[in-house]
Motif scaffolding. Structure first.
Motif, mmCIF file in Angstrom:
data_model
loop_
_atom_site.group_PDB
_atom_site.id
_atom_site.type_symbol
_atom_site.label_atom_id
_atom_site.label_comp_id
_atom_site.label_asym_id
_atom_site.label_seq_id
_atom_site.Cartn_x
_atom_site.Cartn_y
_atom_site.Cartn_z
ATOM 1 N N ASN A 1 0.845 -1.207 0.000
ATOM 2 C CA ASN A 1 0.000 0.000 0.000
ATOM 3 C C ASN A 1 0.874 1.248 0.000
ATOM 4 O O ASN A 1 2.024 1.207 0.433
ATOM 5 C CB ASN A 1 -0.889 0.040 1.255
ATOM 6 N N PRO A 2 0.304 2.383 -0.451
ATOM 7 C CA PRO A 2 1.111 3.612 -0.444
ATOM 8 C C PRO A 2 1.382 4.096 0.978
ATOM 9 O O PRO A 2 0.683 3.701 1.922
ATOM 10 C CB PRO A 2 0.208 4.606 -1.188
ATOM 11 N N LEU A 3 2.367 4.970 1.110
ATOM 12 C CA LEU A 3 2.684 5.510 2.446
ATOM 13 C C LEU A 3 1.507 6.328 2.971
ATOM 14 O O LEU A 3 1.234 6.351 4.168
ATOM 15 C CB LEU A 3 3.946 6.380 2.373
ATOM 16 N N GLU A 4 0.801 6.992 2.055
ATOM 17 C CA GLU A 4 -0.389 7.765 2.440
ATOM 18 C C GLU A 4 -1.587 6.838 2.379
ATOM 19 O O GLU A 4 -2.197 6.653 1.317
ATOM 20 C CB GLU A 4 -0.615 8.908 1.445
ATOM 21 N N LEU A 5 -1.948 6.241 3.493
ATOM 22 C CA LEU A 5 -3.065 5.282 3.490
ATOM 23 C C LEU A 5 -4.396 6.023 3.450
ATOM 24 O O LEU A 5 -4.533 7.103 4.014
ATOM 25 C CB LEU A 5 -2.978 4.413 4.750
ATOM 26 N N GLU A 6 -5.362 5.415 2.755
ATOM 27 C CA GLU A 6 -6.682 6.059 2.655
ATOM 28 C C GLU A 6 -7.576 5.621 3.808
ATOM 29 O O GLU A 6 -7.596 4.453 4.179
ATOM 30 C CB GLU A 6 -7.324 5.706 1.297
ATOM 31 N N ARG A 7 -8.294 6.570 4.355
ATOM 32 C CA ARG A 7 -9.136 6.320 5.542
ATOM 33 C C ARG A 7 -10.482 5.708 5.154
ATOM 34 O O ARG A 7 -10.942 5.846 4.028
ATOM 35 C CB ARG A 7 -9.398 7.645 6.266
ATOM 36 N N LYS A 8 -11.140 5.119 6.157
ATOM 37 C CA LYS A 8 -12.432 4.465 5.929
ATOM 38 C C LYS A 8 -13.462 5.423 5.309
ATOM 39 O O LYS A 8 -14.217 5.054 4.408
ATOM 40 C CB LYS A 8 -12.956 3.931 7.263
ATOM 41 N N ALA A 9 -13.471 6.666 5.795
ATOM 42 C CA ALA A 9 -14.473 7.630 5.320
ATOM 43 C C ALA A 9 -14.372 7.882 3.819
ATOM 44 O O ALA A 9 -15.340 8.282 3.178
ATOM 45 C CB ALA A 9 -14.302 8.939 6.076
ATOM 46 N N ALA A 10 -13.172 7.666 3.256
ATOM 47 C CA ALA A 10 -12.972 7.940 1.823
ATOM 48 C C ALA A 10 -13.325 6.730 0.943
ATOM 49 O O ALA A 10 -13.333 6.837 -0.286
ATOM 50 C CB ALA A 10 -11.517 8.325 1.582
ATOM 51 N N GLU A 11 -13.612 5.577 1.561
ATOM 52 C CA GLU A 11 -13.801 4.354 0.761
ATOM 53 C C GLU A 11 -15.051 4.412 -0.125
ATOM 54 O O GLU A 11 -16.084 4.960 0.279
ATOM 55 C CB GLU A 11 -13.912 3.135 1.697
ATOM 56 N N LEU A 12 -14.978 3.800 -1.287
ATOM 57 C CA LEU A 12 -16.122 3.688 -2.196
ATOM 58 C C LEU A 12 -17.224 2.864 -1.528
ATOM 59 O O LEU A 12 -16.934 1.942 -0.772
ATOM 60 C CB LEU A 12 -15.717 2.971 -3.483
#
Ligand code: SF4
Ligand code: FES
Length: 359
Positions: free
Chosen positions: A27-38
């Motif tokens: 995964n990238p160093l900048e992980l995506e948060r739950k709120a941003a998930e599709l």
């Protein structure tokens, strides 16, 4: 205008949430948060568009894809669309009812990751107490369900000597296939390179262990070697924009899991554009597609349509420019950077920077 051939596989990164914290995570160093998930409806549309585009397989991945409550529903969508479905999981959230539901939904294959064969080794990498026992229990459940299973072991300087025990565990658990994959050094792996990179002696020993196991037969073995000890790079992702399409938890569409580090380019999103438009005509997917973009020595190299110039993300991470020749290649003017990293293995670091949201 000639359109490119369709992608073969979709990597659906459903979430970056994960109970483990492996320091080589892709995964990238900048992980995506739950709120941003599709949401489920958008992922369903992505799968429909993928099937329409000509994709044959979908790999449900993460983070830990089992952290998504709609995983079973998405697997059944893949089945309805005749997409071959593979679940890439750590197994620590798997139990019998969940597995039964996935089986019923039509899941075709499970790739179960192991961090090591010893409890201590597994906990040192994954950072989760009791993970090894949960994985072994998950493997036994999968075996009993009859869903084809591959065990995946990522190897590095701390566990590379235990490859024979990894094969023994795979045979004991009844896996049909084992993947022994040396760590790849971008993203978290690059951040932890000095603690993970094996020496050349270790690499040679690991190759001998794989060959000895292959000679025994009865187990299908994939072996991914570390780029850093090679003379020529691998064809990363089978060539940029040629075989794989990757959708991140928030819907960004990428030619590989690490591409978000590429500067000065717009990352298209499935919320705004169709997958087929992104695949066929987006600047991102056409940036390093084919051979026209190549500098020398790639441009006049006889391997250019075999390795497609190696890895763009590695070129960027090590040289600062994604269009440079992959420094793993001994013909690259930047090859000294890789040689230096390999030489530095005597000063190896012991501490990991774990893959966590706050790191
Ligand atoms: Fe591959 Fe370029 Fe090296 Fe040739 S010069 S082997 S195309 S990376
Ligand atoms: Fe991005 Fe290799 S990981 S091109």
């Amino acid at each position: 205008m000639t359109l490119p051939s369709p992608p073969m596989s979709l990597l659906a990164e459903l979430t970056h949430r994960c109970p483990l914290a492996c320091p080589y995570c892709s995964n990238p160093l900048e992980l995506e948060r739950k709120a941003a998930e599709l949401d489920t409806a958008t992922w369903t549309a992505v799968l429909e568009q993928a099937a329409e585009l000509g994709v044959l397989q979908v790999h449900f991945s993460g983070g830990e894809p089992m952290a998504r409550p709609d995983l079973v529903e998405l697997v059944s969508v893949a089945r309805r669309l005749n997409l071959y479905s593979n679940l890439i999981t750590s197994g620590v959230l798997l139990d019998e009812p969940k597995l039964e539901a996935l089986d019923k939904a039509g899941l075709d294959h499970i790739q179960l990751s192991f961090q090591d064969v010893t409890e201590a080794g597994a906990e040192r990498i994954g950072g989760l107490k009791g993970a090894q026992a949960r994985k072994i229990a998950a493997a036994r459940l999968i075996r009993a369900s009859g869903i084809p299973m591959t065990l995946n072991f990522v190897v590095h300087r701390e566990n590379v000597a235990r490859i024979p025990e990894m094969f023994a565990l795979a045979r004991e658990l009844g896996a049909g296939r084992v993947e022994i994959a040396h760590t790849q050094y971008y993203g978290w792996g690059l951040k932890n390179r000095d603690a993970l990179l094996p020496s050349r002696d270790q690499l040679e020993e690991s190759t001998r262990a794989v060959e000895a196991e292959r000679a025994k037969g009865g187990l299908s073995i994939d072996y991914v070697t570390p780029d850093y000890h090679a003379d020529r790079p691998k064809p990363c992702m089978g060539g940029w924009g040629q075989r794989f399409v990757n959708v991140t938890p928030s819907g960004r569409v990428l030619p590989c899991h690490a591409a978000e580090i590429i500067p000065d380019v717009a990352f298209p999103n499935v919320k705004d554009v169709t997958l087929s438009e992104i695949w066929n005509i987006s600047p991102l997917f056409n940036m390093f597609r084919g051979t026209d973009w190549m500098p020398e020595p790639c441009r006049s190299c006889e391997r250019k349509e075999r390795d497609w110039g190696g890895c763009r993300c590695q070129a960027l991470a090590l040289t600062g420019n994604a269009a440079n020749t992959d420094p793993v290649c001994s013909l690259s003017p930047f090859h000294n950077l890789v040689e230096q990293a390999v030489r530095n293995d005597t000063q190896a670091r012991k501490n990991f920077i774990y893959r966590r949201f706050k790191n």
